[in-house]
Design a protein around this motif. Structure first.
Motif, PDB file in Angstrom:
ATOM      1  N   ALA A 221       0.705  -0.984  -0.148  1.00 27.54           N
ATOM      2  CA  ALA A 221       0.006  -0.257   0.016  1.00 27.54           C
ATOM      3  C   ALA A 221       0.870   1.401   0.064  1.00 27.54           C
ATOM      4  CB  ALA A 221      -0.963  -0.035   1.192  1.00 27.54           C
ATOM      5  N   ALA A 222       2.013   1.158   0.973  1.00 30.11           N
ATOM      6  CA  ALA A 222       2.839   2.328   0.869  1.00 30.11           C
ATOM      7  C   ALA A 222       3.591   2.736  -0.704  1.00 30.11           C
ATOM      8  CB  ALA A 222       3.837   2.176   1.905  1.00 30.11           C
ATOM      9  N   ALA A 223       3.878   1.499  -1.154  1.00 25.40           N
ATOM     10  CA  ALA A 223       4.584   1.441  -2.486  1.00 25.40           C
ATOM     11  C   ALA A 223       3.550   2.266  -3.458  1.00 25.40           C
ATOM     12  CB  ALA A 223       4.987   0.264  -2.943  1.00 25.40           C
ATOM     13  N   VAL A 224       2.378   2.064  -3.433  1.00 21.28           N
ATOM     14  CA  VAL A 224       1.452   2.492  -4.418  1.00 21.28           C
ATOM     15  C   VAL A 224       0.648   3.859  -3.940  1.00 21.28           C
ATOM     16  CG1 VAL A 224       0.931   0.387  -5.544  1.00 21.28           C
ATOM     17  CG2 VAL A 224      -0.521   0.895  -3.887  1.00 21.28           C
ATOM     18  N   ARG A 225       1.198   4.159  -2.650  1.00 22.92           N
ATOM     19  CA  ARG A 225       0.442   5.408  -2.155  1.00 22.92           C
ATOM     20  C   ARG A 225      -0.951   5.401  -2.032  1.00 22.92           C
ATOM     21  NH1 ARG A 225       3.724   5.547  -6.159  1.00 22.92           N
ATOM     22  NH2 ARG A 225       2.145   6.022  -7.766  1.00 22.92           N
ATOM     23  N   ILE A 226      -1.338   4.395  -1.479  1.00 24.32           N
ATOM     24  CA  ILE A 226      -2.965   4.315  -0.956  1.00 24.32           C
ATOM     25  C   ILE A 226      -2.917   3.601   0.415  1.00 24.32           C
ATOM     26  CG2 ILE A 226      -3.878   4.482  -3.305  1.00 24.32           C
ATOM     27  CD1 ILE A 226      -4.677   1.611  -3.078  1.00 24.32           C
ATOM     28  N   SER A 227      -4.072   3.865   1.136  1.00 23.74           N
ATOM     29  CA  SER A 227      -4.288   3.218   2.428  1.00 23.74           C
ATOM     30  C   SER A 227      -4.330   1.624   2.004  1.00 23.74           C
ATOM     31  CB  SER A 227      -5.512   3.778   3.073  1.00 23.74           C
ATOM     32  OG  SER A 227      -6.843   3.343   2.591  1.00 23.74           O
ATOM     33  N   PRO A 228      -3.808   1.038   3.317  1.00 21.65           N
ATOM     34  CA  PRO A 228      -3.982  -0.637   3.142  1.00 21.65           C
ATOM     35  C   PRO A 228      -5.584  -0.868   3.030  1.00 21.65           C
ATOM     36  CG  PRO A 228      -2.612  -0.090   4.884  1.00 21.65           C
ATOM     37  CD  PRO A 228      -3.219   1.350   4.341  1.00 21.65           C
ATOM     38  N   GLY A 229      -6.439  -0.372   3.595  1.00 27.82           N
ATOM     39  CA  GLY A 229      -8.013  -0.786   3.638  1.00 27.82           C
ATOM     40  C   GLY A 229      -8.257  -0.537   2.264  1.00 27.82           C
ATOM     41  N   HIS A 230      -8.205   0.713   1.599  1.00 28.47           N
ATOM     42  CA  HIS A 230      -8.647   1.046   0.238  1.00 28.47           C
ATOM     43  C   HIS A 230      -8.113  -0.226  -0.557  1.00 28.47           C
ATOM     44  CE1 HIS A 230     -10.205   2.931  -3.340  1.00 28.47           C
ATOM     45  NE2 HIS A 230      -9.026   3.287  -3.743  1.00 28.47           N
ATOM     46  N   LEU A 231      -6.584  -0.360  -0.446  1.00 21.42           N
ATOM     47  CA  LEU A 231      -6.011  -1.088  -1.397  1.00 21.42           C
ATOM     48  C   LEU A 231      -6.609  -2.813  -1.392  1.00 21.42           C
ATOM     49  CD1 LEU A 231      -3.844  -1.844  -3.469  1.00 21.42           C
ATOM     50  CD2 LEU A 231      -2.374  -2.419  -1.457  1.00 21.42           C
ATOM     51  N   THR A 232      -7.041  -3.061  -0.167  1.00 20.37           N
ATOM     52  CA  THR A 232      -7.540  -4.188   0.143  1.00 20.37           C
ATOM     53  C   THR A 232      -8.905  -4.491  -0.610  1.00 20.37           C
ATOM     54  OG1 THR A 232      -6.478  -4.678   2.239  1.00 20.37           O
ATOM     55  CG2 THR A 232      -8.451  -6.025   2.051  1.00 20.37           C
ATOM     56  N   SER A 233      -9.664  -3.477  -0.550  1.00 18.75           N
ATOM     57  CA  SER A 233     -10.900  -3.786  -0.974  1.00 18.75           C
ATOM     58  C   SER A 233     -11.196  -3.588  -2.584  1.00 18.75           C
ATOM     59  CB  SER A 233     -12.187  -2.403  -0.190  1.00 18.75           C
ATOM     60  OG  SER A 233     -11.483  -1.250  -0.727  1.00 18.75           O
ATOM     61  N   THR A 234     -10.250  -2.640  -3.136  1.00 22.11           N
ATOM     62  CA  THR A 234      -9.879  -2.516  -4.479  1.00 22.11           C
ATOM     63  C   THR A 234      -9.682  -3.770  -5.215  1.00 22.11           C
ATOM     64  OG1 THR A 234      -9.755  -0.129  -4.245  1.00 22.11           O
ATOM     65  CG2 THR A 234      -9.112  -1.153  -6.464  1.00 22.11           C
ATOM     66  N   VAL A 235      -8.538  -4.307  -4.746  1.00 18.36           N
ATOM     67  CA  VAL A 235      -7.986  -5.671  -5.328  1.00 18.36           C
ATOM     68  C   VAL A 235      -8.897  -6.707  -4.909  1.00 18.36           C
ATOM     69  CG1 VAL A 235      -6.013  -7.292  -5.269  1.00 18.36           C
ATOM     70  CG2 VAL A 235      -5.644  -4.605  -5.044  1.00 18.36           C
ATOM     71  N   ARG A 236      -9.436  -6.989  -4.001  1.00 16.37           N
ATOM     72  CA  ARG A 236     -10.562  -8.111  -3.669  1.00 16.37           C
ATOM     73  C   ARG A 236     -11.472  -7.877  -4.746  1.00 16.37           C
ATOM     74  NH1 ARG A 236     -12.333 -11.067   1.909  1.00 16.37           N
ATOM     75  NH2 ARG A 236     -13.552 -12.472   0.740  1.00 16.37           N
ATOM     76  N   LYS A 237     -12.056  -6.624  -4.734  1.00 13.59           N
ATOM     77  CA  LYS A 237     -13.460  -6.598  -5.853  1.00 13.59           C
ATOM     78  C   LYS A 237     -13.011  -6.753  -7.019  1.00 13.59           C
ATOM     79  CE  LYS A 237     -16.546  -2.884  -7.284  1.00 13.59           C
ATOM     80  NZ  LYS A 237     -16.999  -1.334  -7.033  1.00 13.59           N
ATOM     81  N   ARG A 238     -11.907  -6.364  -7.512  1.00 13.46           N
ATOM     82  CA  ARG A 238     -11.522  -6.478  -8.938  1.00 13.46           C
ATOM     83  C   ARG A 238     -10.771  -7.740  -9.372  1.00 13.46           C
ATOM     84  NH1 ARG A 238      -9.514  -0.336 -10.855  1.00 13.46           N
ATOM     85  NH2 ARG A 238     -11.301   0.440  -9.887  1.00 13.46           N
ATOM     86  N   THR A 239     -10.409  -8.597  -8.311  1.00 13.01           N
ATOM     87  CA  THR A 239      -9.686  -9.750  -8.531  1.00 13.01           C
ATOM     88  C   THR A 239     -10.289 -11.111  -8.070  1.00 13.01           C
ATOM     89  OG1 THR A 239      -7.765  -9.889  -6.885  1.00 13.01           O
ATOM     90  CG2 THR A 239      -7.591  -8.595  -8.951  1.00 13.01           C
ATOM     91  N   GLY A 240     -11.105 -10.826  -6.897  1.00 16.67           N
ATOM     92  CA  GLY A 240     -11.635 -12.137  -6.087  1.00 16.67           C
ATOM     93  C   GLY A 240     -10.542 -12.336  -5.274  1.00 16.67           C
TER      94      GLY A 240
END
Length: 302
Positions: A221-240
């Protein structure tokens, strides 16, 4: 082996495919009224890619909340994470088609998973959209439809009869199918590559570069400059899958490759794929594969 992950509140179920030892992770099934497709009658997604090809008019396909009436030549490209809508038993009445599903491992031991491979394996790029857009619907030209049907029937025949050399034959048929998809999707893919998934591209680039070292969700999350929570929800929604599951998947792909093509000790392999603790590596591998790394190597001829 296909398993069902129970959904969280408000989310669809996710079906996962972990090949058994020696199993070729490719399947072909008829899409028609009497087809027996496990999980087809609930809203669900897969964590592996697939194709649905119809050579004649008939039936409907539900993608998310959309209902699409099938037309001759329809080719649906099903990305990992794409949500298939809750269907009815009669949806495929009149349908005449084939479904083909596979994991990226079927394309060779060096292919690092459907999402991680798109930079190095262009045949997989049409599948790197997981839930970000609606299902990619392509049209096979009339003059090519018989060839598509024959190709998938030949793939199904090889998987059914398993004659000598069937693995090589299945791989060849699958590659030719994916070449066909890639050509049909050429214009769409160019747009997706440039615009559709910059965040996913960054995430998988970080994983690809750093999976061999300790790597956490927070660090990605730090490497892509977004919060861990937002990263988790986005990746799970888009990839399962979650970010941590994709890190583990990349590590396991490399671990299987090293078990197959080297004689390195198990502990050394674990350290090379990001597990400093050999015991934790063995437990993680065993949980995902149903056997220890040592046994997996023996069963698969490493």
């Amino acid at each position: 082996m296909r398993t069902r992950r129970s959904p969280l509140h408000g989310e669809p179920a996710t079906y996962r495919w972990q090949p058994a030892p020696g199993e070729l992770a490719v399947s072909a099934m008829r899409l028609e009224h009497d087809a027996e497709i496990n999980g087809a009658f609930e809203a669900h997604s897969h964590d592996f890619p697939g194709l649905a090809y119809f050579w004649a008019d008939g039936g409907i396909v539900r993608h998310g909340k959309q209902v699409r009436h099938v037309e001759a030549g329809d080719l649906f490209v099903i990305a990992p994470g794409d949500v298939m809508g809750q269907s009815n038993r009669d949806d495929l009445v009149g349908a005449q088609g084939w479904g083909v599903f596979f994991t990226a491992d079927a394309l060779g031991p060096d292919t690092p998973g459907a999402h991680l491979a798109w930079r190095t394996h262009p045949l997989l790029f049409p599948f790197v959209r997981g839930g970000a857009v609606t299902a990619l619907r392509l049209k096979v030209p009339p003059q090519d439809r018989d060839d598509w049907t024959a190709r998938i029937e030949a793939l199904h025949d090889e998987l059914t009869h398993r004659r000598d050399g069937y693995r090589e034959a299945v791989s060849a048929h699958l590659v030719l199918l994916l070449v066909g998809v890639s050509r049909l999707a050429a214009d769409v893919v160019g747009d997706l590559r440039e615009n559709a998934e910059p965040l996913l591209a960054e995430v998988f680039d970080v994983i690809e570069r750093r999976y061999q070292e300790p790597l956490s969700l927070r660090e990605v999350a730090a490497a892509v400059r977004i919060s861990p929570g937002h990263l988790t929800s986005t990746v799970r929604k888009r990839t399962g899958r979650t970010v941590q599951e994709w890190i583990t998947e990349r590590r396991m792909v490399q671990a299987r490759r090293l078990l197959t093509v080297t004689e390195l000790p198990i502990g050394d392999i674990g350290r090379q794929v990001g597990f400093p603790d050999a015991g934790y590596f063995a437990r993680t591998f065993g949980k995902l594969h149903g056997m220890s790394p040592t046994r997996w190597r023996r069963v698969n001829g490493g």
